[in-house]
Write a protein that holds these residues in place. Structure first.
Motif, short mmCIF file in Angstrom:
data_model
loop_
_atom_site.label_atom_id
_atom_site.label_comp_id
_atom_site.label_asym_id
_atom_site.label_seq_id
_atom_site.Cartn_x
_atom_site.Cartn_y
_atom_site.Cartn_z
N THR A 352 0.84 -1.21 0.00
CA THR A 352 0.00 0.00 0.00
C THR A 352 0.87 1.25 0.00
N PHE A 354 3.15 4.39 -1.52
CA PHE A 354 3.09 5.30 -2.68
C PHE A 354 4.40 5.15 -3.45
N ASN A 359 7.75 6.12 2.42
CA ASN A 359 6.51 5.81 3.13
C ASN A 359 6.78 5.57 4.62
N ASP A 370 -1.74 4.07 0.05
CA ASP A 370 -2.17 4.38 -1.32
C ASP A 370 -3.44 3.58 -1.58
#
Ligand code: ZN
Ligand code: ZN
Length: 391
Positions: A352, A354, A359, A370
């Protein structure tokens, strides 16, 4: 069957549900509003049955048109005592509490899967059972569900799957590991007792503070000097408290820590060694050392056949090139392990992160996901359920 296409119509709902859940996080064991919301959505979607297992764990069933096995899908529900700093517009409205481990996304994706599967009863040979589980972060919820008989007695699933978001991997990818996937996680409480007195006269007292320091050093040597180099283990002292004033020799020191292992024999060895080292090191310095081991989670062991089934679905959803094979078992604990002690199960990590950004990790006040990854999560749940119930 194009699973991503099947999941696409619920993508907007999943994001909306997640935003609601993210705004209203609740701590482990206090998921009252969360459970009410999950139940409300499940009823709106039109699942066949919704019930509680214990206070706030929510169980739902979708019965297919044809007889067949029961497949279990699980999402955890609790948030963490973290003050959100992510800057998202749907940030927590509950001060000091945040969905910093992505359990809001887990619930929303599972609700999305339920919505898709409700439209597919005619194709289902069997039943899909949904486990919305509380208190993962304190390792309590899964046990409550098992005690309520939902895993082995009432509509017992033949196998179970779950996923966890992973900000370290980009959206549109998944990380997998055959066999052990999360470590056994256990706690310890240590008390070193001395004899209180004047800081100027150590000879008339027994000082537990240097003894505690020695105990900590000795414990670090267990992993490096007693275990085989190829065996993984972690012994961490996380808290230490002791002392009253700068010129008083303390009566006692209290410490807490965590013990992470993968192999049962390594765990057994450490459970024997830690009390020995604490007791004898303290005694050598005239103190008394005591340890209480707090049993936590077992190792999360992915069942081979269930893993292969899930992997085949992942190949359809993500494409082989977007599946990462993890070399090492995570030393983090995961209470999904309690289910895999009872029924064959598997757990995967859904990217998940980006792309092109640094992150923040799970449990960070800056954690973000994301949301383009969610449709993949829904597709995985749906694909796995259809595969088990394909007749
Ligand atoms: Zn988590
Ligand atoms: Zn967590």
């Amino acid at each position: 069957m194009d699973l991503l296409k099947l999941a696409a119509p619920v993508e907007a709902d999943v994001k909306e549900w997640r935003h609601h859940l993210h705004r209203h996080p609740e701590l482990s064991g206090h998921e009252e509003q969360t459970a009410a919301f999950v139940e409300k959505v499940l009823r709106e979607i039109g699942v066949d049955e919704v019930r509680r297992a214990g206070k706030y764990n929510v169980i739902a069933l979708i019965r297919g048109a044809h007889p067949g096995p029961i497949v279990g899908l699980r999402a955890d529900m609790d948030a963490l005592p973290v003050s959100e700093e992510s800057g998202v517009e749907f940030a927590s409205e509950n001060p000091g509490v945040m969905h910093a481990c992505g359990h809001d996304a887990h619930m929303a994706m599972l609700l999305g899967a339920a919505k898709v599967l409700c439209t597919m009863r005619s194709e289902l040979h069997g039943t899909v059972k949904f486990f919305f589980q509380t208190a993962e972060e304190i390792l309590g919820g899964a046990k409550k569900i098992i005690e309520a008989g939902e895993v082995t007695e009432k509509d017992p699933p033949v196998c179970m799957a779950g996923l966890h978001v992973n900000p370290n991997r980009p959206a549109g990818t998944i990380a997998v590991r055959r066999g052990a996937s999360s470590a056994s996680s256990n706690g310890m409480e240590i008390t070193i007792t001395g004899r209180q007195g004047h800081g100027a006269h150590p000879d008339q007292c027994i000082d537990p503070i240097p003894a505690a320091a020695q105990v900590i050093s000795s414990l670090q040597q267990l992993v490096s000097r007693q275990l085989a180099p190829a065996d993984s283990a972690v012994v961490t002292i996380g808290t230490i408290h002791g002392g009253l004033k700068s010129n008083i020799i303390a009566p006692e020191v209290k410490m807490t820590g965590t013990i992470r292992t993968i192999k049962p024999q390594v765990q057994k060895d450490l459970f024997e060694a830690i009390p020995r080292v604490v007791k004898l090191t303290a005694e050598a310095l005239r103190c008394k050392g005591e340890v209480t081991i707090k049993i936590g989670t077992p190792v999360l062991m992915n069942d081979d056949a269930t893993f292969d089934r899930y992997l085949a679905v992942a190949e359809q959803v993500f494409g082989k090139e977007n599946i990462t094979w993890l070399e090492n078992c995570s030393m983090g604990g995961e209470d999904f392990a309690f289910y895999t002690e009872k029924v064959p199960g598997t757990m995967f990590r859904l990217g998940t992160g980006f792309v092109g950004q640094k992150n923040a990790p799970l449990h960070s006040p800056l954690f973000k996901a994301d949301e383009s990854a969610f449709v993949y999560g829904v597709a995985m749940h749906v694909g796995f359920a259809l595969d088990v119930c394909k007749g």
